[in-house]
Design an enzyme around this catalytic site. Structure first.
Site, mmCIF file in Angstrom:
data_model
loop_
_atom_site.group_PDB
_atom_site.id
_atom_site.type_symbol
_atom_site.label_atom_id
_atom_site.label_comp_id
_atom_site.label_asym_id
_atom_site.label_seq_id
_atom_site.Cartn_x
_atom_site.Cartn_y
_atom_site.Cartn_z
ATOM 1 C CG ASP A 159 68.346 32.747 45.415
ATOM 2 O OD1 ASP A 159 67.338 32.026 45.047
ATOM 3 O OD2 ASP A 159 68.141 34.250 44.934
ATOM 4 C CD GLU A 186 65.366 30.359 48.266
ATOM 5 O OE1 GLU A 186 65.247 31.427 49.735
ATOM 6 O OE2 GLU A 186 65.373 31.491 47.243
ATOM 7 C CG ASP A 214 70.384 36.793 42.868
ATOM 8 O OD1 ASP A 214 69.130 36.633 42.296
ATOM 9 O OD2 ASP A 214 70.275 38.320 42.998
#
EC number: 3.1.21.10
Length: 167
Positions: A7, A67, A140
């Site tokens: 992330d 992501e 995160d």
């Protein structure tokens, strides 16, 4: 099969590493890489790259998932996250890994079964699927584990389509 999920962010980049054996998911490691707000952007990106290199060398994942950038209202934030994504992808490619990218909607669908799930639902499922005593923090890190789980589910589906079993 060892999978790392990322992330990305310039202040905090979460990473989560899981093993996929058959239908079982197990957590290997998870943490975040942080940078100081006083650092210049080039220094932040360099720090992120070097730390990711070390993580990839240490844990030796065979799969890398990140992501995708979703629409941000703040253009400055979107550009910074895009730069962090680029650095993460570069670290993966330099480590010889193919890169899989997933939208937040795809990640939520894979982890919760509903693409519009709330962040808390995703975090709960990450904890439950990996048998963790609590939700990983900061957010995160939980998000990175969700990306890794999403890719693991993709790998399982692809193997089923090919008529293979994973182990």
């Amino acid at each position: 099969m060892r999978v790392i999920g990322i992330d990305p962010g310039t202040a905090i980049t979460g990473y989560g590493i899981i093993d996929l054996e058959g239908n079982r998911l197990s957590v290997v490691a998870y943490d975040c890489i942080t940078t100081q707000p006083t650092m210049s952007m080039p220094s932040r990106l360099q720090h992120l790259y070097r730390q990711l290199e070390m993580v990839l060398r240490h844990y030796r994942p065979r799969q890398f998932a990140v992501e995708e950038l979703f629409f941000q209202k703040n253009v400055r934030t979107a550009l910074a996250v895009g730069q962090a994504r680029g650095v993460a992808i570069l670290a993966a490619v330099n480590a010889g890994l193919a890169v899989a990218e997933y939208t937040p909607l795809q990640v939520k669908q894979a982890v919760v079964g509903y693409g519009r799930a709330a962040k808390e639902q995703v975090q709960y499922m990450v904890r439950a699927l990996l048998g963790l005593p609590e939700v990983p923090r900061p957010d995160d890190v939980a998000d990175a584990l969700a990306v890794a789980i999403c890719h693991a589910h993709y790998l399982q589906s692809a193997a089923r389509i090919r008529g293979e079993t994973r182990g």
